[in-house]
Design a protein around this motif. Structure first.
Motif, PDB file in Angstrom:
ATOM      1  N   GLU A 190       1.183  -1.361   0.362  1.00 55.11           N
ATOM      2  CA  GLU A 190      -0.281  -0.272  -0.502  1.00 55.11           C
ATOM      3  C   GLU A 190       0.593   1.159   0.259  1.00 55.11           C
ATOM      4  OE1 GLU A 190      -2.372   0.305   3.352  1.00 55.11           O
ATOM      5  OE2 GLU A 190      -4.204  -1.740   2.802  1.00 55.11           O
ATOM      6  N   HIS A 191       1.813   0.893   0.727  1.00 56.04           N
ATOM      7  CA  HIS A 191       2.943   2.403   1.298  1.00 56.04           C
ATOM      8  C   HIS A 191       3.693   2.854   0.074  1.00 56.04           C
ATOM      9  CE1 HIS A 191       1.428   2.862   5.176  1.00 56.04           C
ATOM     10  NE2 HIS A 191       2.214   3.460   4.904  1.00 56.04           N
ATOM     11  N   PHE A 192       3.918   2.135  -0.898  1.00 55.87           N
ATOM     12  CA  PHE A 192       5.387   1.965  -2.285  1.00 55.87           C
ATOM     13  C   PHE A 192       4.149   2.459  -3.156  1.00 55.87           C
ATOM     14  CE2 PHE A 192       7.560  -1.728  -0.545  1.00 55.87           C
ATOM     15  CZ  PHE A 192       8.296  -1.297   0.686  1.00 55.87           C
ATOM     16  N   GLY A 193       2.827   1.491  -2.994  1.00 59.45           N
ATOM     17  CA  GLY A 193       1.738   1.500  -5.015  1.00 59.45           C
ATOM     18  C   GLY A 193       1.349   3.481  -4.093  1.00 59.45           C
ATOM     19  N   ARG A 194       1.360   3.647  -3.337  1.00 62.24           N
ATOM     20  CA  ARG A 194       0.411   4.763  -2.900  1.00 62.24           C
ATOM     21  C   ARG A 194       1.527   5.961  -3.149  1.00 62.24           C
ATOM     22  NH1 ARG A 194      -2.246   3.973   2.272  1.00 62.24           N
ATOM     23  NH2 ARG A 194      -0.524   5.348   2.950  1.00 62.24           N
ATOM     24  N   ASP A 195       2.634   5.844  -2.311  1.00 63.13           N
ATOM     25  CA  ASP A 195       3.381   7.358  -2.403  1.00 63.13           C
ATOM     26  C   ASP A 195       5.152   7.346  -2.997  1.00 63.13           C
ATOM     27  OD1 ASP A 195       1.858   7.654  -0.492  1.00 63.13           O
ATOM     28  OD2 ASP A 195       3.177   6.374   0.981  1.00 63.13           O
ATOM     29  N   GLY A 196       5.252   5.924  -3.655  1.00 56.92           N
ATOM     30  CA  GLY A 196       6.292   5.443  -4.810  1.00 56.92           C
ATOM     31  C   GLY A 196       7.471   4.899  -3.153  1.00 56.92           C
ATOM     32  N   PHE A 197       8.020   4.178  -4.044  1.00 54.13           N
ATOM     33  CA  PHE A 197       9.238   3.176  -3.018  1.00 54.13           C
ATOM     34  C   PHE A 197      10.022   4.387  -2.276  1.00 54.13           C
ATOM     35  CE2 PHE A 197      13.647   0.543  -2.665  1.00 54.13           C
ATOM     36  CZ  PHE A 197      12.645   0.214  -1.817  1.00 54.13           C
ATOM     37  N   GLU A 198      10.523   5.064  -2.940  1.00 54.14           N
ATOM     38  CA  GLU A 198      11.812   5.843  -2.845  1.00 54.14           C
ATOM     39  C   GLU A 198      11.290   6.720  -1.501  1.00 54.14           C
ATOM     40  OE1 GLU A 198      15.263   7.142  -3.562  1.00 54.14           O
ATOM     41  OE2 GLU A 198      14.504   6.783  -5.935  1.00 54.14           O
ATOM     42  N   ASP A 199      10.171   7.341  -1.866  1.00 55.21           N
ATOM     43  CA  ASP A 199       9.346   8.201  -0.393  1.00 55.21           C
ATOM     44  C   ASP A 199       8.189   7.873   0.460  1.00 55.21           C
ATOM     45  OD1 ASP A 199       9.355  11.337  -1.969  1.00 55.21           O
ATOM     46  OD2 ASP A 199       9.900   9.720  -3.289  1.00 55.21           O
ATOM     47  N   THR A 200       9.434   6.122   0.214  1.00 47.29           N
ATOM     48  CA  THR A 200       7.985   5.912   1.761  1.00 47.29           C
ATOM     49  C   THR A 200       8.759   5.394   2.629  1.00 47.29           C
ATOM     50  OG1 THR A 200       6.800   4.191   0.311  1.00 47.29           O
ATOM     51  CG2 THR A 200       7.143   3.374   3.017  1.00 47.29           C
ATOM     52  N   LYS A 201       8.807   5.719   4.010  1.00 44.35           N
ATOM     53  CA  LYS A 201       9.709   5.463   5.125  1.00 44.35           C
ATOM     54  C   LYS A 201       9.750   3.838   5.364  1.00 44.35           C
ATOM     55  CE  LYS A 201      11.306  10.320   5.834  1.00 44.35           C
ATOM     56  NZ  LYS A 201       9.830  10.604   5.732  1.00 44.35           N
ATOM     57  N   TRP A 202      10.706   3.642   5.944  1.00 47.01           N
ATOM     58  CA  TRP A 202      10.157   1.745   5.889  1.00 47.01           C
ATOM     59  C   TRP A 202      10.277   1.688   7.526  1.00 47.01           C
ATOM     60  CZ3 TRP A 202       9.389  -2.440   5.338  1.00 47.01           C
ATOM     61  CH2 TRP A 202       9.429  -3.496   5.459  1.00 47.01           C
ATOM     62  N   ALA A 203       9.875   2.490   8.159  1.00 55.47           N
ATOM     63  CA  ALA A 203       9.774   2.849   9.570  1.00 55.47           C
ATOM     64  C   ALA A 203       8.376   3.449   9.717  1.00 55.47           C
ATOM     65  CB  ALA A 203      10.867   3.955  10.670  1.00 55.47           C
ATOM     66  N   ASP A 204       7.581   3.908   8.472  1.00 55.81           N
ATOM     67  CA  ASP A 204       5.698   3.733   8.509  1.00 55.81           C
ATOM     68  C   ASP A 204       5.619   2.910   8.193  1.00 55.81           C
ATOM     69  OD1 ASP A 204       6.826   6.651   8.912  1.00 55.81           O
ATOM     70  OD2 ASP A 204       6.280   7.823   7.384  1.00 55.81           O
ATOM     71  N   VAL A 205       5.975   1.618   7.684  1.00 56.52           N
ATOM     72  CA  VAL A 205       5.247   0.478   7.171  1.00 56.52           C
ATOM     73  C   VAL A 205       5.450  -0.241   8.188  1.00 56.52           C
ATOM     74  CG1 VAL A 205       5.803  -2.057   6.162  1.00 56.52           C
ATOM     75  CG2 VAL A 205       6.336   0.929   5.023  1.00 56.52           C
ATOM     76  N   ALA A 206       6.763  -0.153   9.416  1.00 56.86           N
ATOM     77  CA  ALA A 206       6.525  -0.654  10.833  1.00 56.86           C
ATOM     78  C   ALA A 206       5.057  -0.411  11.570  1.00 56.86           C
ATOM     79  CB  ALA A 206       7.845  -0.333  11.880  1.00 56.86           C
ATOM     80  N   ALA A 207       5.286   1.376  11.536  1.00 59.00           N
ATOM     81  CA  ALA A 207       5.036   1.808  12.468  1.00 59.00           C
ATOM     82  C   ALA A 207       2.965   1.692  12.393  1.00 59.00           C
ATOM     83  CB  ALA A 207       4.852   3.371  12.299  1.00 59.00           C
ATOM     84  N   ALA A 208       3.046   1.265  11.117  1.00 57.46           N
ATOM     85  CA  ALA A 208       1.301   0.780  10.642  1.00 57.46           C
ATOM     86  C   ALA A 208       1.193  -0.145  10.822  1.00 57.46           C
ATOM     87  CB  ALA A 208       1.226   1.155   8.864  1.00 57.46           C
ATOM     88  N   VAL A 209       1.961  -1.168  10.828  1.00 58.34           N
ATOM     89  CA  VAL A 209       2.160  -2.528  11.058  1.00 58.34           C
ATOM     90  C   VAL A 209       1.833  -2.579  12.589  1.00 58.34           C
ATOM     91  CG1 VAL A 209       2.878  -5.258  11.206  1.00 58.34           C
ATOM     92  CG2 VAL A 209       2.544  -3.156   9.136  1.00 58.34           C
ATOM     93  N   GLY A 210       1.978  -1.900  13.159  1.00 60.40           N
ATOM     94  CA  GLY A 210       2.736  -2.217  15.051  1.00 60.40           C
ATOM     95  C   GLY A 210       3.215  -2.369  15.384  1.00 60.40           C
ATOM     96  N   ILE A 211       4.755  -2.604  14.794  1.00 57.43           N
ATOM     97  CA  ILE A 211       5.058  -3.981  15.119  1.00 57.43           C
ATOM     98  C   ILE A 211       7.810  -3.245  15.372  1.00 57.43           C
ATOM     99  CG2 ILE A 211       6.483  -3.992  12.239  1.00 57.43           C
ATOM    100  CD1 ILE A 211       6.859  -6.834  12.803  1.00 57.43           C
ATOM    101  N   GLY A 212       8.110  -3.461  16.379  1.00 59.46           N
ATOM    102  CA  GLY A 212       8.966  -2.729  16.630  1.00 59.46           C
ATOM    103  C   GLY A 212      10.416  -3.302  15.518  1.00 59.46           C
ATOM    104  N   SER A 213      11.148  -2.243  15.584  1.00 60.25           N
ATOM    105  CA  SER A 213      11.752  -2.862  14.060  1.00 60.25           C
ATOM    106  C   SER A 213      12.714  -3.690  14.413  1.00 60.25           C
ATOM    107  CB  SER A 213      12.923  -1.234  14.020  1.00 60.25           C
ATOM    108  OG  SER A 213      14.229  -1.045  15.606  1.00 60.25           O
ATOM    109  N   THR A 214      13.205  -4.212  15.761  1.00 62.26           N
ATOM    110  CA  THR A 214      13.935  -5.538  15.568  1.00 62.26           C
ATOM    111  C   THR A 214      12.519  -6.379  15.515  1.00 62.26           C
ATOM    112  OG1 THR A 214      14.324  -4.842  18.146  1.00 62.26           O
ATOM    113  CG2 THR A 214      15.259  -7.093  17.675  1.00 62.26           C
ATOM    114  N   ALA A 215      11.831  -6.936  15.900  1.00 66.93           N
ATOM    115  CA  ALA A 215      10.646  -7.643  15.329  1.00 66.93           C
ATOM    116  C   ALA A 215      10.254  -7.710  13.747  1.00 66.93           C
ATOM    117  CB  ALA A 215       9.284  -7.449  15.900  1.00 66.93           C
TER     118      ALA A 215
END
Lengths: 222, 222
Positions: free
Chosen positions: B30-55
Protein backbone atom coordinates in the motif's frame (compact mmCIF):
# COMPACT_ATOMS: atom_id res chain seq x y z
CA UNK A 1 8.91 15.75 5.17
CA UNK A 2 12.15 15.93 7.13
CA UNK A 3 14.25 17.48 4.38
CA UNK A 4 15.32 21.05 5.17
CA UNK A 5 13.64 23.72 3.11
CA UNK A 6 15.44 26.77 1.82
CA UNK A 7 14.30 30.02 3.45
CA UNK A 8 11.65 31.60 1.26
CA UNK A 9 13.53 34.88 1.06
CA UNK A 10 16.61 33.33 -0.47
CA UNK A 11 17.23 34.34 -4.05
CA UNK A 12 17.03 31.28 -6.29
CA UNK A 13 20.42 30.14 -7.53
CA UNK A 14 21.19 31.06 -11.11
CA UNK A 15 20.67 28.13 -13.50
CA UNK A 16 23.97 27.83 -15.31
CA UNK A 17 23.95 26.38 -18.80
CA UNK A 18 26.69 25.46 -21.18
CA UNK A 19 29.23 22.78 -21.86
CA UNK A 20 29.95 21.78 -18.25
CA UNK A 21 26.29 21.34 -17.45
CA UNK A 22 25.79 19.23 -20.59
CA UNK A 23 28.80 17.15 -19.62
CA UNK A 24 27.34 16.47 -16.16
CA UNK A 25 24.00 15.51 -17.72
CA UNK A 26 25.68 13.10 -20.15
CA UNK A 27 27.83 11.45 -17.48
CA UNK A 28 24.88 11.16 -15.09
CA UNK A 29 22.73 9.67 -17.89
CA UNK A 30 25.41 7.06 -18.54
CA UNK A 31 25.63 6.16 -14.85
CA UNK A 32 21.88 6.13 -14.21
CA UNK A 33 21.21 4.17 -17.41
CA UNK A 34 23.94 1.61 -16.89
CA UNK A 35 23.93 1.11 -13.11
CA UNK A 36 20.45 2.32 -12.20
CA UNK A 37 19.49 5.59 -10.55
CA UNK A 38 19.36 4.24 -6.98
CA UNK A 39 22.71 2.51 -7.27
CA UNK A 40 24.57 5.46 -8.71
CA UNK A 41 26.52 7.53 -6.22
CA UNK A 42 26.31 11.23 -6.92
CA UNK A 43 29.96 11.56 -5.86
CA UNK A 44 30.93 9.09 -8.60
CA UNK A 45 29.27 11.31 -11.22
CA UNK A 46 31.20 14.31 -9.85
CA UNK A 47 34.45 12.35 -9.96
CA UNK A 48 33.85 11.15 -13.54
CA UNK A 49 33.18 14.73 -14.67
CA UNK A 50 36.16 15.98 -12.65
CA UNK A 51 34.20 18.54 -10.65
CA UNK A 52 34.17 19.26 -6.92
CA UNK A 53 30.98 18.98 -4.90
CA UNK A 54 30.66 22.76 -4.39
CA UNK A 55 30.95 23.42 -8.11
CA UNK A 56 28.58 20.53 -8.85
CA UNK A 57 25.98 22.03 -6.51
CA UNK A 58 26.09 25.18 -8.64
CA UNK A 59 24.53 23.11 -11.46
CA UNK A 60 22.44 20.54 -9.61
CA UNK A 61 21.32 20.49 -6.03
CA UNK A 62 21.17 16.70 -5.84
CA UNK A 63 21.18 13.47 -7.80
CA UNK A 64 17.38 13.69 -7.89
CA UNK A 65 17.48 17.24 -9.26
CA UNK A 66 19.77 16.06 -12.03
CA UNK A 67 17.44 13.13 -12.79
CA UNK A 68 14.45 15.44 -13.27
CA UNK A 69 16.47 17.60 -15.67
CA UNK A 70 17.57 14.51 -17.63
CA UNK A 71 13.95 13.42 -17.94
CA UNK A 72 12.90 16.92 -18.97
CA UNK A 73 15.59 16.98 -21.67
CA UNK A 74 14.53 13.55 -22.91
CA UNK A 75 10.89 14.59 -23.19
CA UNK A 76 11.86 17.93 -24.79
CA UNK A 77 13.84 15.94 -27.35
CA UNK A 78 10.85 13.75 -28.21
CA UNK A 79 8.64 16.81 -28.40
CA UNK A 80 10.94 18.64 -30.84
CA UNK A 81 11.20 15.57 -33.07
CA UNK A 82 7.45 14.94 -32.91
CA UNK A 83 6.68 18.59 -33.82
CA UNK A 84 9.18 18.62 -36.68
CA UNK A 85 7.80 15.45 -38.27
CA UNK A 86 4.11 16.14 -37.78
CA UNK A 87 4.11 19.85 -38.69
CA UNK A 88 5.75 19.18 -42.04
CA UNK A 89 3.29 16.48 -43.11
CA UNK A 90 -0.46 16.99 -43.67
CA UNK A 91 -0.91 13.22 -44.14
CA UNK A 92 -1.36 12.11 -40.53
CA UNK A 93 -1.06 8.40 -41.26
CA UNK A 94 2.30 8.83 -43.00
CA UNK A 95 3.50 11.24 -40.31
CA UNK A 96 2.57 8.76 -37.57
CA UNK A 97 4.62 5.99 -39.15
CA UNK A 98 7.55 8.42 -39.42
CA UNK A 99 7.13 9.39 -35.76
CA UNK A 100 7.16 5.73 -34.71
CA UNK A 101 10.29 4.87 -36.68
CA UNK A 102 11.93 8.06 -35.48
CA UNK A 103 11.47 6.88 -31.87
CA UNK A 104 14.05 4.15 -32.59
CA UNK A 105 16.57 6.37 -34.41
CA UNK A 106 18.78 6.97 -31.37
CA UNK A 107 22.37 7.27 -30.26
CA UNK A 108 23.61 4.97 -27.48
CA UNK A 109 23.36 7.86 -25.03
CA UNK A 110 19.77 8.54 -26.08
CA UNK A 111 18.96 4.86 -25.55
CA UNK A 112 20.36 5.10 -22.02
CA UNK A 113 18.34 8.27 -21.46
CA UNK A 114 15.17 6.48 -22.54
CA UNK A 115 15.98 3.65 -20.17
CA UNK A 116 16.33 6.15 -17.32
CA UNK A 117 13.07 7.80 -18.34
CA UNK A 118 10.98 4.63 -18.37
CA UNK A 119 12.65 3.22 -15.25
CA UNK A 120 12.16 6.35 -13.15
CA UNK A 121 8.99 7.89 -14.63
CA UNK A 122 7.14 7.06 -11.42
CA UNK A 123 9.23 9.64 -9.56
CA UNK A 124 7.62 12.40 -11.62
CA UNK A 125 4.37 11.75 -9.74
CA UNK A 126 5.86 12.30 -6.27
CA UNK A 127 6.47 15.75 -4.75
CA UNK A 128 10.17 16.54 -4.25
CA UNK A 129 11.56 17.74 -0.94
CA UNK A 130 13.33 20.98 -1.94
CA UNK A 131 12.02 23.93 -4.01
CA UNK A 132 14.73 23.59 -6.64
CA UNK A 133 14.09 19.86 -7.08
CA UNK A 134 10.35 20.42 -7.07
CA UNK A 135 10.60 23.08 -9.79
CA UNK A 136 12.58 20.65 -11.97
CA UNK A 137 10.09 17.83 -11.29
CA UNK A 138 7.07 19.99 -12.13
CA UNK A 139 8.74 21.20 -15.33
CA UNK A 140 9.42 17.62 -16.48
CA UNK A 141 5.95 16.43 -15.52
CA UNK A 142 4.17 19.21 -17.37
CA UNK A 143 6.30 18.61 -20.41
CA UNK A 144 5.33 14.93 -20.30
CA UNK A 145 1.66 15.91 -20.11
CA UNK A 146 2.05 18.38 -22.98
CA UNK A 147 3.59 15.68 -25.13
CA UNK A 148 0.82 13.21 -24.27
CA UNK A 149 -1.73 15.86 -25.13
CA UNK A 150 -0.02 16.62 -28.46
CA UNK A 151 0.04 12.89 -29.25
CA UNK A 152 -3.63 12.55 -28.32
CA UNK A 153 -4.80 15.46 -30.47
CA UNK A 154 -2.64 14.22 -33.34
CA UNK A 155 -4.22 10.75 -33.12
CA UNK A 156 -7.68 12.34 -32.90
CA UNK A 157 -7.03 14.33 -36.10
CA UNK A 158 -5.69 11.23 -37.85
CA UNK A 159 -8.90 9.35 -36.93
CA UNK A 160 -10.89 12.35 -38.15
CA UNK A 161 -9.05 12.01 -41.49
CA UNK A 162 -10.11 8.36 -41.54
CA UNK A 163 -6.53 7.14 -41.26
CA UNK A 164 -7.58 4.31 -38.90
CA UNK A 165 -10.68 3.28 -36.91
CA UNK A 166 -12.10 5.65 -34.29
CA UNK A 167 -11.16 4.92 -30.68
CA UNK A 168 -10.79 6.94 -27.49
CA UNK A 169 -7.72 9.13 -28.24
CA UNK A 170 -6.56 9.27 -24.63
CA UNK A 171 -6.58 5.51 -24.11
CA UNK A 172 -5.06 5.01 -27.56
CA UNK A 173 -2.24 7.43 -26.67
CA UNK A 174 -1.56 5.53 -23.44
CA UNK A 175 -1.53 2.22 -25.30
CA UNK A 176 0.63 3.33 -28.21
CA UNK A 177 3.21 5.10 -26.02
CA UNK A 178 3.06 2.20 -23.55
CA UNK A 179 3.86 -0.30 -26.29
CA UNK A 180 6.66 1.75 -27.89
CA UNK A 181 8.26 2.90 -24.62
CA UNK A 182 8.24 -0.60 -23.13
CA UNK A 183 11.16 -1.43 -25.45
CA UNK A 184 13.51 0.54 -23.21
CA UNK A 185 12.74 -1.66 -20.23
CA UNK A 186 14.40 -4.67 -21.83
CA UNK A 187 16.46 -3.54 -24.83
CA UNK A 188 20.25 -3.51 -24.37
CA UNK A 189 22.52 -2.50 -27.27
CA UNK A 190 24.58 -5.40 -28.60
CA UNK A 191 22.44 -8.07 -26.95
CA UNK A 192 19.84 -10.33 -28.59
CA UNK A 193 18.22 -8.14 -31.29
CA UNK A 194 19.63 -5.32 -33.46
CA UNK A 195 17.68 -2.09 -32.91
CA UNK A 196 16.63 -1.89 -36.59
CA UNK A 197 14.94 -5.25 -36.29
CA UNK A 198 13.23 -4.23 -33.04
CA UNK A 199 12.02 -1.02 -34.72
CA UNK A 200 10.53 -2.90 -37.68
CA UNK A 201 8.87 -5.41 -35.36
CA UNK A 202 7.33 -2.85 -33.01
CA UNK A 203 6.24 -0.38 -35.68
CA UNK A 204 4.54 -3.17 -37.62
CA UNK A 205 2.75 -4.32 -34.44
CA UNK A 206 1.74 -0.75 -33.61
CA UNK A 207 0.40 -0.19 -37.15
CA UNK A 208 -1.60 -3.39 -36.98
CA UNK A 209 -2.84 -2.55 -33.49
CA UNK A 210 -4.30 0.83 -34.43
CA UNK A 211 -5.48 -0.40 -37.83
CA UNK A 212 -3.28 1.58 -40.22
CA UNK A 213 -3.84 -0.11 -43.60
CA UNK A 214 -0.73 -1.77 -45.13
CA UNK A 215 1.19 0.45 -47.53
CA UNK A 216 0.18 3.68 -45.77
CA UNK A 217 3.12 5.74 -44.58
CA UNK A 218 5.77 3.25 -45.64
CA UNK A 219 9.19 3.79 -44.12
CA UNK A 220 11.26 6.06 -46.32
CA UNK A 221 14.47 4.65 -47.72
CA UNK A 222 17.37 6.07 -45.65
CA UNK B 1 30.06 -1.12 -2.15
CA UNK B 2 30.03 0.58 1.24
CA UNK B 3 27.15 -1.47 2.64
CA UNK B 4 28.31 -3.80 5.42
CA UNK B 5 28.28 -7.47 4.55
CA UNK B 6 27.22 -10.12 6.98
CA UNK B 7 30.05 -12.37 8.12
CA UNK B 8 30.08 -15.47 5.96
CA UNK B 9 29.97 -17.79 8.94
CA UNK B 10 26.71 -16.38 10.22
CA UNK B 11 23.82 -18.78 10.01
CA UNK B 12 21.15 -17.36 7.72
CA UNK B 13 18.09 -16.12 9.60
CA UNK B 14 15.05 -18.33 9.41
CA UNK B 15 12.47 -17.05 6.91
CA UNK B 16 9.32 -16.65 8.95
CA UNK B 17 5.97 -16.96 7.20
CA UNK B 18 2.45 -16.46 8.39
CA UNK B 19 -0.07 -13.78 9.11
CA UNK B 20 2.30 -11.12 10.44
CA UNK B 21 4.56 -11.41 7.42
CA UNK B 22 1.57 -11.18 5.06
CA UNK B 23 0.37 -8.12 6.96
CA UNK B 24 3.76 -6.42 6.54
CA UNK B 25 3.74 -7.23 2.83
CA UNK B 26 0.23 -5.78 2.39
CA UNK B 27 1.00 -2.59 4.31
CA UNK B 28 4.29 -2.10 2.47
CA UNK B 29 2.54 -2.68 -0.88
CA UNK B 30 0.00 0.00 0.00
CA UNK B 31 2.74 2.47 0.96
CA UNK B 32 5.01 1.74 -2.00
CA UNK B 33 2.09 1.79 -4.44
CA UNK B 34 0.54 4.97 -3.11
CA UNK B 35 3.59 7.08 -2.14
CA UNK B 36 6.30 5.45 -4.26
CA UNK B 37 9.06 3.14 -3.08
CA UNK B 38 11.72 5.83 -2.67
CA UNK B 39 9.43 8.12 -0.71
CA UNK B 40 8.19 5.47 1.70
CA UNK B 41 9.94 5.40 5.05
CA UNK B 42 10.50 1.86 6.30
CA UNK B 43 9.79 3.08 9.84
CA UNK B 44 6.32 4.23 8.68
CA UNK B 45 5.55 0.71 7.46
CA UNK B 46 6.64 -0.68 10.83
CA UNK B 47 4.47 1.87 12.65
CA UNK B 48 1.42 1.11 10.46
CA UNK B 49 1.80 -2.62 11.14
CA UNK B 50 2.45 -1.95 14.82
CA UNK B 51 5.76 -3.81 14.97
CA UNK B 52 9.11 -2.76 16.45
CA UNK B 53 12.20 -2.51 14.27
CA UNK B 54 13.86 -5.58 15.84
CA UNK B 55 10.79 -7.73 15.21
CA UNK B 56 10.46 -6.26 11.71
CA UNK B 57 14.07 -7.21 10.93
CA UNK B 58 13.12 -10.81 11.73
CA UNK B 59 10.90 -10.75 8.63
CA UNK B 60 12.69 -8.33 6.32
CA UNK B 61 16.21 -7.01 6.50
CA UNK B 62 15.35 -3.74 4.76
CA UNK B 63 12.78 -1.86 2.70
CA UNK B 64 14.55 -3.16 -0.41
CA UNK B 65 14.36 -6.76 0.81
CA UNK B 66 10.63 -6.35 1.34
CA UNK B 67 10.25 -4.85 -2.16
CA UNK B 68 11.90 -7.87 -3.80
CA UNK B 69 9.56 -10.21 -1.90
CA UNK B 70 6.52 -8.15 -2.97
CA UNK B 71 7.65 -8.37 -6.60
CA UNK B 72 8.27 -12.10 -6.26
CA UNK B 73 4.76 -12.59 -4.84
CA UNK B 74 3.24 -10.51 -7.64
CA UNK B 75 5.01 -12.55 -10.33
CA UNK B 76 4.15 -15.82 -8.55
CA UNK B 77 0.51 -14.71 -8.59
CA UNK B 78 0.59 -14.07 -12.34
CA UNK B 79 2.32 -17.39 -12.89
CA UNK B 80 -0.29 -19.35 -10.94
CA UNK B 81 -3.15 -17.67 -12.80
CA UNK B 82 -1.42 -18.12 -16.16
CA UNK B 83 -0.81 -21.83 -15.47
CA UNK B 84 -4.35 -22.42 -14.28
CA UNK B 85 -5.94 -20.82 -17.35
CA UNK B 86 -3.61 -22.23 -19.98
CA UNK B 87 -3.32 -25.78 -18.64
CA UNK B 88 -7.09 -26.24 -18.63
CA UNK B 89 -7.59 -25.11 -22.24
CA UNK B 90 -6.16 -26.86 -25.32
CA UNK B 91 -7.40 -23.98 -27.53
CA UNK B 92 -4.48 -21.56 -27.24
CA UNK B 93 -6.27 -18.64 -28.86
CA UNK B 94 -9.18 -18.81 -26.42
CA UNK B 95 -6.81 -19.35 -23.48
CA UNK B 96 -4.78 -16.30 -24.48
CA UNK B 97 -7.84 -14.05 -24.49
CA UNK B 98 -8.76 -15.43 -21.06
CA UNK B 99 -5.22 -14.74 -19.79
CA UNK B 100 -5.39 -11.16 -21.05
CA UNK B 101 -8.74 -10.41 -19.45
CA UNK B 102 -7.60 -12.13 -16.28
CA UNK B 103 -4.70 -9.65 -16.04
CA UNK B 104 -7.28 -6.93 -15.30
CA UNK B 105 -9.35 -8.91 -12.80
CA UNK B 106 -7.68 -7.46 -9.71
CA UNK B 107 -8.35 -6.22 -6.20
CA UNK B 108 -7.24 -2.68 -5.30
CA UNK B 109 -4.25 -4.13 -3.43
CA UNK B 110 -3.27 -6.19 -6.49
CA UNK B 111 -3.48 -3.04 -8.62
CA UNK B 112 -1.11 -1.27 -6.22
CA UNK B 113 1.20 -4.30 -6.32
CA UNK B 114 1.26 -4.15 -10.13
CA UNK B 115 2.08 -0.47 -9.94
CA UNK B 116 5.01 -1.24 -7.63
CA UNK B 117 6.14 -4.01 -9.95
CA UNK B 118 6.20 -1.92 -13.12
CA UNK B 119 7.64 1.14 -11.36
CA UNK B 120 10.51 -0.73 -9.72
CA UNK B 121 11.18 -3.59 -12.16
CA UNK B 122 14.51 -1.97 -13.05
CA UNK B 123 15.81 -2.75 -9.57
CA UNK B 124 15.63 -6.48 -10.35
CA UNK B 125 18.53 -5.99 -12.76
CA UNK B 126 20.90 -4.50 -10.16
CA UNK B 127 22.86 -6.56 -7.63
CA UNK B 128 21.78 -5.98 -4.04
CA UNK B 129 24.23 -5.12 -1.29
CA UNK B 130 23.48 -7.81 1.30
CA UNK B 131 23.22 -11.61 0.86
CA UNK B 132 19.65 -11.76 2.15
CA UNK B 133 18.52 -8.96 -0.19
CA UNK B 134 20.44 -10.49 -3.06
CA UNK B 135 18.79 -13.90 -2.53
CA UNK B 136 15.35 -12.25 -2.65
CA UNK B 137 16.28 -10.25 -5.77
CA UNK B 138 17.61 -13.30 -7.61
CA UNK B 139 14.48 -15.29 -6.69
CA UNK B 140 12.18 -12.56 -8.07
CA UNK B 141 14.27 -12.09 -11.19
CA UNK B 142 14.34 -15.79 -12.05
CA UNK B 143 10.62 -16.02 -11.50
CA UNK B 144 10.12 -13.11 -13.90
CA UNK B 145 12.28 -14.89 -16.48
CA UNK B 146 10.39 -18.15 -15.98
CA UNK B 147 7.10 -16.38 -16.58
CA UNK B 148 8.42 -14.68 -19.72
CA UNK B 149 9.65 -18.04 -20.95
CA UNK B 150 6.26 -19.67 -20.25
CA UNK B 151 4.54 -16.84 -22.10
CA UNK B 152 6.94 -17.17 -25.03
CA UNK B 153 6.51 -20.93 -25.40
CA UNK B 154 2.75 -20.53 -25.06
CA UNK B 155 2.68 -17.93 -27.87
CA UNK B 156 4.94 -20.16 -29.99
CA UNK B 157 2.51 -23.09 -29.58
CA UNK B 158 -0.44 -20.83 -30.39
CA UNK B 159 1.30 -19.73 -33.61
CA UNK B 160 2.05 -23.38 -34.35
CA UNK B 161 -1.70 -24.06 -34.03
CA UNK B 162 -2.27 -21.27 -36.56
CA UNK B 163 -4.06 -19.09 -34.01
CA UNK B 164 -2.38 -15.96 -35.38
CA UNK B 165 0.44 -15.06 -37.80
CA UNK B 166 3.98 -16.31 -37.09
CA UNK B 167 6.36 -13.83 -35.48
CA UNK B 168 9.42 -14.05 -33.26
CA UNK B 169 7.97 -15.37 -29.96
CA UNK B 170 10.48 -13.57 -27.76
CA UNK B 171 9.86 -10.14 -29.28
CA UNK B 172 6.12 -10.82 -29.32
CA UNK B 173 6.23 -11.70 -25.60
CA UNK B 174 8.07 -8.45 -24.85
CA UNK B 175 5.58 -6.44 -26.89
CA UNK B 176 2.44 -8.08 -25.51
CA UNK B 177 3.56 -7.89 -21.87
CA UNK B 178 4.88 -4.37 -22.49
CA UNK B 179 1.50 -3.24 -23.80
CA UNK B 180 -0.56 -4.90 -21.06
CA UNK B 181 1.76 -3.98 -18.17
CA UNK B 182 2.02 -0.35 -19.27
CA UNK B 183 -1.51 0.16 -17.92
CA UNK B 184 -0.18 0.13 -14.36
CA UNK B 185 2.05 3.11 -15.04
CA UNK B 186 -0.92 5.44 -15.49
CA UNK B 187 -4.07 3.72 -14.23
CA UNK B 188 -5.45 4.98 -10.88
CA UNK B 189 -8.68 3.48 -9.47
CA UNK B 190 -11.58 5.94 -9.48
CA UNK B 191 -9.93 8.32 -11.92
CA UNK B 192 -10.71 8.80 -15.63
CA UNK B 193 -11.61 5.28 -16.86
CA UNK B 194 -13.29 2.32 -15.13
CA UNK B 195 -11.02 -0.73 -15.14
CA UNK B 196 -13.54 -2.84 -17.10
CA UNK B 197 -13.43 -0.32 -19.92
CA UNK B 198 -9.63 -0.23 -19.86
CA UNK B 199 -9.58 -4.05 -19.97
CA UNK B 200 -11.89 -4.18 -23.01
CA UNK B 201 -9.87 -1.49 -24.78
CA UNK B 202 -6.45 -3.06 -24.18
CA UNK B 203 -7.49 -6.64 -24.85
CA UNK B 204 -9.10 -5.61 -28.13
CA UNK B 205 -5.93 -3.72 -29.13
CA UNK B 206 -3.76 -6.68 -28.12
CA UNK B 207 -5.94 -9.12 -30.12
CA UNK B 208 -5.75 -6.88 -33.17
CA UNK B 209 -2.01 -6.39 -32.71
CA UNK B 210 -1.16 -10.09 -32.74
CA UNK B 211 -3.82 -10.89 -35.36
CA UNK B 212 -6.27 -13.00 -33.39
CA UNK B 213 -9.34 -13.22 -35.69
CA UNK B 214 -12.52 -11.60 -34.31
CA UNK B 215 -14.80 -14.00 -32.49
CA UNK B 216 -11.97 -16.27 -31.35
CA UNK B 217 -11.76 -16.64 -27.59
CA UNK B 218 -14.57 -14.23 -26.82
CA UNK B 219 -14.79 -13.09 -23.25
CA UNK B 220 -16.98 -15.38 -21.22
CA UNK B 221 -20.06 -13.86 -19.60
CA UNK B 222 -19.30 -13.30 -15.92
Amino acid sequence: MTAPREPRTRKPAARPRGAKRDRILDVATEHFGRDGFEDTKWADVAAAVGIGSTALYHYFESKQHCLYVIMDCAIAGFQARFDKITSGNPDHAAALVDVMYDAFDLSELEILRNRVLVAEQGLLAVRASSPREEAARVAARSRARDLEFAYGTFLARAMEQGAFPERDPKLLTHALLGLLNSVWHWYRPGRSFPLDEVADFYVELARTMIGLPPGVGLRKAA
